[in-house]
Design a protein around this motif. Structure first.
Motif, PDB file in Angstrom:
ATOM      1  N   ASP A  19       0.853  -1.174   0.000  1.00  0.00           N
ATOM      2  CA  ASP A  19       0.000   0.000   0.000  1.00  0.00           C
ATOM      3  C   ASP A  19       0.899   1.236   0.000  1.00  0.00           C
ATOM      4  O   ASP A  19       1.795   1.363   0.838  1.00  0.00           O
ATOM      5  N   HIS A  20       0.671   2.142  -0.938  1.00  0.00           N
ATOM      6  CA  HIS A  20       1.537   3.306  -1.118  1.00  0.00           C
ATOM      7  C   HIS A  20       1.637   4.155   0.148  1.00  0.00           C
ATOM      8  O   HIS A  20       2.728   4.588   0.536  1.00  0.00           O
ATOM      9  N   ASP A  21       0.517   4.407   0.805  1.00  0.00           N
ATOM     10  CA  ASP A  21       0.522   5.211   2.021  1.00  0.00           C
ATOM     11  C   ASP A  21       1.356   4.544   3.111  1.00  0.00           C
ATOM     12  O   ASP A  21       2.108   5.209   3.821  1.00  0.00           O
ATOM     13  N   VAL A  22       1.246   3.231   3.214  1.00  0.00           N
ATOM     14  CA  VAL A  22       2.033   2.481   4.206  1.00  0.00           C
ATOM     15  C   VAL A  22       3.516   2.572   3.872  1.00  0.00           C
ATOM     16  O   VAL A  22       4.351   2.780   4.752  1.00  0.00           O
ATOM     17  N   VAL A  23       3.853   2.442   2.595  1.00  0.00           N
ATOM     18  CA  VAL A  23       5.253   2.540   2.172  1.00  0.00           C
ATOM     19  C   VAL A  23       5.832   3.900   2.558  1.00  0.00           C
ATOM     20  O   VAL A  23       6.927   3.974   3.124  1.00  0.00           O
ATOM     21  N   LEU A  24       5.108   4.962   2.264  1.00  0.00           N
ATOM     22  CA  LEU A  24       5.588   6.304   2.604  1.00  0.00           C
ATOM     23  C   LEU A  24       5.856   6.423   4.104  1.00  0.00           C
ATOM     24  O   LEU A  24       6.926   6.882   4.523  1.00  0.00           O
ATOM     25  N   LYS A  25       4.904   6.018   4.901  1.00  0.00           N
ATOM     26  CA  LYS A  25       5.044   6.136   6.359  1.00  0.00           C
ATOM     27  C   LYS A  25       6.153   5.247   6.893  1.00  0.00           C
ATOM     28  O   LYS A  25       6.909   5.660   7.782  1.00  0.00           O
ATOM     29  N   GLN A  26       6.276   4.030   6.370  1.00  0.00           N
ATOM     30  CA  GLN A  26       7.303   3.112   6.857  1.00  0.00           C
ATOM     31  C   GLN A  26       8.710   3.600   6.493  1.00  0.00           C
ATOM     32  O   GLN A  26       9.632   3.475   7.291  1.00  0.00           O
ATOM     33  N   TYR A  92       9.522   0.741  -4.678  1.00  0.00           N
ATOM     34  CA  TYR A  92       8.350   0.038  -4.139  1.00  0.00           C
ATOM     35  C   TYR A  92       7.107   0.317  -4.972  1.00  0.00           C
ATOM     36  O   TYR A  92       6.274  -0.567  -5.177  1.00  0.00           O
ATOM     37  N   ARG A  93       6.988   1.542  -5.465  1.00  0.00           N
ATOM     38  CA  ARG A  93       5.800   1.915  -6.250  1.00  0.00           C
ATOM     39  C   ARG A  93       5.665   1.058  -7.510  1.00  0.00           C
ATOM     40  O   ARG A  93       4.572   0.672  -7.892  1.00  0.00           O
ATOM     41  N   ARG A  94       6.787   0.755  -8.143  1.00  0.00           N
ATOM     42  CA  ARG A  94       6.707  -0.022  -9.386  1.00  0.00           C
ATOM     43  C   ARG A  94       6.764  -1.531  -9.167  1.00  0.00           C
ATOM     44  O   ARG A  94       6.615  -2.298 -10.109  1.00  0.00           O
TER      45      ARG A  94
END
Length: 165
Positions: A19-26, A92-94
């Motif tokens: 999940d993109h939001d989770v990736v950003l926060k992590q 991670y996005r790709r």
């Protein structure tokens, strides 16, 4: 994977599309746990669905004592750091669930190969923010452009960096 490496790569779990939001926060959490960033007062945070670097002016960060200007090395460090963390986020996005193990390896190996900093104005301000954009994301590396602004949204420095993974 050992806990230090797992935490540094954002603690992303295998098996599903991240999940993109989770990736950003992590990723922000991983960078913010760095002893060096804590020592300097640097942090990463999510603003408008993007990772942003942030640092407040402190007496220990002054390079030019006569004019109370931020040391250029602090600006370069913030620019390099935001470039690296945004490069990780782009990997991670790709990523697909199938290639997530390979992506985690790339993220854990990501390193700055080259960086050029252009100082545009004296580092005056109460705080500074930095953002990065991807110019090229390849199989073995990427090129990022970063910009640092002061609290008045005045550009202080820009950089272009190459990262290998």
């Amino acid at each position: 994977m050992n806990d230090v490496k797992k935490n540094w790569t954002g603690n992303i779990q295998l098996g599903a599309k991240a999940d993109h939001d989770v990736v950003l926060k992590q990723l922000c959490k991983a960078f913010n746990s760095s002893p060096f960033f804590k020592h300097c007062g640097m942090s990463m945070r999510v603003v408008d669905d993007q990772i942003e670097g942030y640092i407040e002016m402190q007496p220990e960060l002054v390079g030019n004592v006569a004019f109370q200007i931020l040391h250029g090395g602090v600006a370069a460090t913030l620019l390099d750091s935001i470039g690296g963390v945004v490069a990780m986020e782009q990997l991670y996005r790709r990523a697909t669930p199938e290639d997530l193990p390979d992506t985690i390896k790339k993220v854990s190996r990501l390193a700055t190969v080259d960086m050029r900093v252009d100082y545009l104005a004296p580092g005056r301000g109460q705080f500074f923010t930095a953002r990065a954009e991807t110019l090229r994301l390849g199989r073995k590396g990427c090129t990022m452009r970063m910009t640092m602004l002061n609290d008045e949204a005045k550009p202080i420095a820009t950089a272009i960096a190459s990262y290998a993974f």
